[in-house]
Enzyme design. Structure first.
Site, mmCIF file in Angstrom:
data_model
loop_
_atom_site.group_PDB
_atom_site.id
_atom_site.type_symbol
_atom_site.label_atom_id
_atom_site.label_comp_id
_atom_site.label_asym_id
_atom_site.label_seq_id
_atom_site.Cartn_x
_atom_site.Cartn_y
_atom_site.Cartn_z
ATOM 1 N N LYS A 12 0.870 -1.168 0.000
ATOM 2 C CA LYS A 12 0.000 0.000 0.000
ATOM 3 C C LYS A 12 0.910 1.221 0.000
ATOM 4 C CE LYS A 12 -4.014 2.122 1.638
ATOM 5 N NZ LYS A 12 -4.424 2.437 0.277
ATOM 6 N N VAL A 36 25.116 7.162 5.637
ATOM 7 C CA VAL A 36 25.619 8.506 5.368
ATOM 8 C C VAL A 36 25.281 9.441 6.533
ATOM 9 C CG1 VAL A 36 25.446 10.487 3.802
ATOM 10 C CG2 VAL A 36 25.261 8.170 2.882
ATOM 11 N N GLU A 77 12.429 -1.132 5.486
ATOM 12 C CA GLU A 77 13.554 -2.002 5.160
ATOM 13 C C GLU A 77 14.642 -1.836 6.207
ATOM 14 O OE1 GLU A 77 15.981 -1.216 1.793
ATOM 15 O OE2 GLU A 77 15.985 0.936 2.075
ATOM 16 N N HIS A 129 9.663 9.685 6.651
ATOM 17 C CA HIS A 129 10.672 8.633 6.701
ATOM 18 C C HIS A 129 11.406 8.792 8.029
ATOM 19 C CE1 HIS A 129 14.116 6.199 4.884
ATOM 20 N NE2 HIS A 129 14.593 6.641 6.039
ATOM 21 N N ARG A 185 24.426 -1.618 7.270
ATOM 22 C CA ARG A 185 25.709 -0.913 7.147
ATOM 23 C C ARG A 185 25.643 0.367 7.966
ATOM 24 N NH1 ARG A 185 23.204 3.031 4.007
ATOM 25 N NH2 ARG A 185 21.830 2.150 2.459
ATOM 26 N N GLU A 244 14.467 1.178 8.796
ATOM 27 C CA GLU A 244 13.712 2.309 8.250
ATOM 28 C C GLU A 244 12.216 2.058 8.392
ATOM 29 O OE1 GLU A 244 16.819 3.986 4.916
ATOM 30 O OE2 GLU A 244 15.084 2.864 4.188
HETATM 31 P P1 ADP Z 1 15.448 2.103 -1.182
HETATM 32 O O1 ADP Z 1 15.932 0.805 -0.645
HETATM 33 O O2 ADP Z 1 15.571 2.185 -2.668
HETATM 34 O O3 ADP Z 1 16.010 3.282 -0.455
HETATM 35 P P2 ADP Z 1 13.016 2.211 0.413
HETATM 36 O O4 ADP Z 1 12.168 1.007 0.553
HETATM 37 O O5 ADP Z 1 13.914 2.557 1.570
HETATM 38 O O6 ADP Z 1 13.861 2.121 -0.930
HETATM 39 O O7 ADP Z 1 12.097 3.469 0.113
HETATM 40 C C1 ADP Z 1 12.651 4.727 -0.204
HETATM 41 C C2 ADP Z 1 11.616 5.825 -0.070
HETATM 42 O O8 ADP Z 1 10.453 5.540 -0.866
HETATM 43 C C3 ADP Z 1 11.069 6.006 1.337
HETATM 44 O O9 ADP Z 1 11.901 6.822 2.128
HETATM 45 C C4 ADP Z 1 9.714 6.631 1.054
HETATM 46 O O10 ADP Z 1 9.868 7.997 0.779
HETATM 47 C C5 ADP Z 1 9.262 5.957 -0.216
HETATM 48 N N1 ADP Z 1 8.405 4.762 0.058
HETATM 49 C C6 ADP Z 1 8.774 3.474 0.095
HETATM 50 N N2 ADP Z 1 7.734 2.659 0.376
HETATM 51 C C7 ADP Z 1 6.647 3.448 0.509
HETATM 52 C C8 ADP Z 1 5.249 3.211 0.803
HETATM 53 N N3 ADP Z 1 4.763 1.979 1.000
HETATM 54 N N4 ADP Z 1 4.447 4.286 0.876
HETATM 55 C C9 ADP Z 1 4.915 5.539 0.681
HETATM 56 N N5 ADP Z 1 6.196 5.828 0.400
HETATM 57 C C10 ADP Z 1 7.070 4.805 0.308
#
Ligand code: ADP
Length: 460
Positions: A200, A294, A287, A207, A291, A274
């Site tokens: 969803k 930054v 996720e 974040h 590591r 995260e």
């Molecule tokens: P990556 O591993 O490429 O960094 P992430 O899963 O950490 O990807 O997601 C990166 C960004 O994408 C998050 O910080 C958020 O802004 C957006 N995002 C990811 N999943 C969702 C979600 N289910 N709903 C809204 N935004 C999302």
């Protein structure tokens, strides 16, 4: 403690690790490409080895050469930093097989968490809330069925994705059908793995991520959270600790959830869980990054703990000398990532020579950079020039110090993202502590207008 650590990285993070080594009385070995011969990390290290040509594939990613460099120099451990090989489980295994201690979590944990669908399953098993979503979806029909169940909008994610790549949002069924195919094709081409799952899509989340550190005796501690909602194309630009949206109770609940997951997978070393924090205060696992990140300095500033040194200490077999109760968040810290790029031209990277560099200073300012006057920023790697971190008793003071530091800082010779940061630091939504991950999309016109005015007044 180790005698000598090889740092399998470059730029500011290589320097950061070497500084920790020096404080611990450990020798450091730099590796570098032919493009980085006169890089600061090479000058700073006790020894250096050229591991290959300019492209990352031929140098910073060339495993046999890095292992050979560790052998020749008699290093006893390898620190991968972030990026490059930091989340490559095979590299972690090869280091260990060749007798070098890997300064990071166990290879198996990197493997599990590197696969986002598996990580989600592990989070569920650890009773950590996840965004409603699926396991891997095998067909477009399954995707449509799943999306109908938890409602639009949804986000299609590559299980092997990272760095903001391999994600597509769909607001209705038509878009889902189109983007499903596109996402799989893109994931296959980028990651060699086209498996995707569906979540969803939260429309206005923050974040918020929790910093963890685990020692070899099964202790895992959390070091508060960072708010990284200011992003461009899912890439972080400004980070702060604590999050303006998190109070002590939420901090504890998020911290404990992150620790539950880490303990369940047998986590050691530094890592980050995260989360998306929704408007109603619910948080969901997104996720885990296996590591050092930054943005770790903001956490170091508000907790007073040197995460990098502890990361090395626990890898060397030391246990924590403090407990969770000792980790207290005090004051406020903000980090701005200064990139060699032009914010007026869609943040286009602009490598080149920094004719003159002047560092900001004064109370509460920390600068992590590898730049010096007359340094040539090579076009082959990322465009990060410096991380400026401002600490204050409260958020207001941290913001004021950051503004001051940004105006003191000089990178002569190339455009940087500094004016963009100054604009954000004057934006009412940011100042009110209300920015979500939608911030940049929504505020971009105002920010760009501000940039134009700024550029004009500098010309005049
Ligand atoms: P990556 O591993 O490429 O960094 P992430 O899963 O950490 O990807 O997601 C990166 C960004 O994408 C998050 O910080 C958020 O802004 C957006 N995002 C990811 N999943 C969702 C979600 N289910 N709903 C809204 N935004 C999302």
């Amino acid at each position: 403690m180790f005698k000598k650590i090889l740092i399998a990285n470059r730029g500011e993070i290589a320097l950061r690790i070497m500084r920790a080594c020096r404080e611990l009385g450990v020798q450091s070995v730099a590796i570098h490409s032919t493009a980085d011969t006169s890089s600061q990390h090479v000058k700073y290290a006790d020894e250096s080895v050229c591991v290959g040509r300019t492209s990352s594939a031929e140098s910073y990613l060339r495993v046999p050469n890095i292992i050979a460099a560790a052998e020749i120099t008699g290093a006893d451990a390898i620190h991968p930093g972030y990026g490059f090989l930091a989340e490559n489980p095979e590299f972690a295994e090869i280091c260990a097989e060749n007798g070098f201690t890997w300064i990071g979590p166990p290879a198996e944990v990197i493997r599990q968490m590197g696969d986002k669908a598996t990580a989600r399953t592990m989070a569920v098993a650890a009773e950590v809330p996840v965004v409603p979503g699926t396991g891997l979806v095998a067909s477009v029909e399954d995707a449509v069925k799943a999306a109908a169940e938890f409602g639009y909008p949804v986000i299609i994610k590559a299980t092997a994705g990272g760095g903001g790549k391999g994600m597509r949002v769909a607001w209705d069924e038509d878009e889902l059908m189109k983007n499903y195919v596109a996402a799989r094709t893109e994931a296959g081409a980028s990651f060699g793995n086209d498996a995707v799952y569906i979540e969803k899509y939260l429309v206005n989340p923050r974040h918020v991520e929790v910093q963890l550190l685990g020692d070899g005796s099964g202790n895992v501690l959390y070091f508060g959270e960072r708010d990284c909602s200011i992003q461009r194309r899912h890439q972080k630009l400004i980070e702060e600790a604590p999050s303006p949206a998190v109070d002590a109770d939420l901090r504890r609940r998020m911290g404990e959830a992150a620790v539950r997951l880490a303990k369940r997978v047998g986590y050691t070393s530094a890592g980050t869980v995260e989360f998306l924090l929704d408007e109603d205060g619910s948080f969901y696992f997104m996720e885990m990054n296996t590591r050092i990140q930054v943005e770790h300095p903001v956490t170091e500033m508000v907790t007073g703990y040197d995460l990098m040194k502890w990361m090395i200490r626990v890898a060397a077999g030391e246990d924590f000398t403090f407990t969770q109760d000792d980790v207290v968040v005090r004051g406020h810290a903000i980090e701005c990532r200064i990139n060699a790029e032009n914010p007026e031209r869609d943040f286009m990277p602009c490598p080149g020579r920094v004719f003159y560099y002047h560092a900001p200073g004064g109370p509460g300012i920390r600068v992590d950079t590898h730049v010096y006057s007359d340094y040539m920023v090579p076009p082959h790697y990322d465009s990060l020039l410096a991380k400026i971190i401002a600490y204050g008793e409260d958020r207001e003071e941290a913001v004021a110090r950051m503004r001051r530091a940004l105006t003191e800082c000089v990178f002569e010779g190339l455009p940087t993202s500094t004016p963009f940061h100054l604009e954000v630091l004057e934006n009412p939504v940011f100042l009110a502590g209300k920015a979500t991950t939608r911030f940049l999309d929504e505020e971009l016109p105002q920010l760009q207008e501000g940039l134009r005015v700024r550029a004009k007044s500098e010309e005049g």
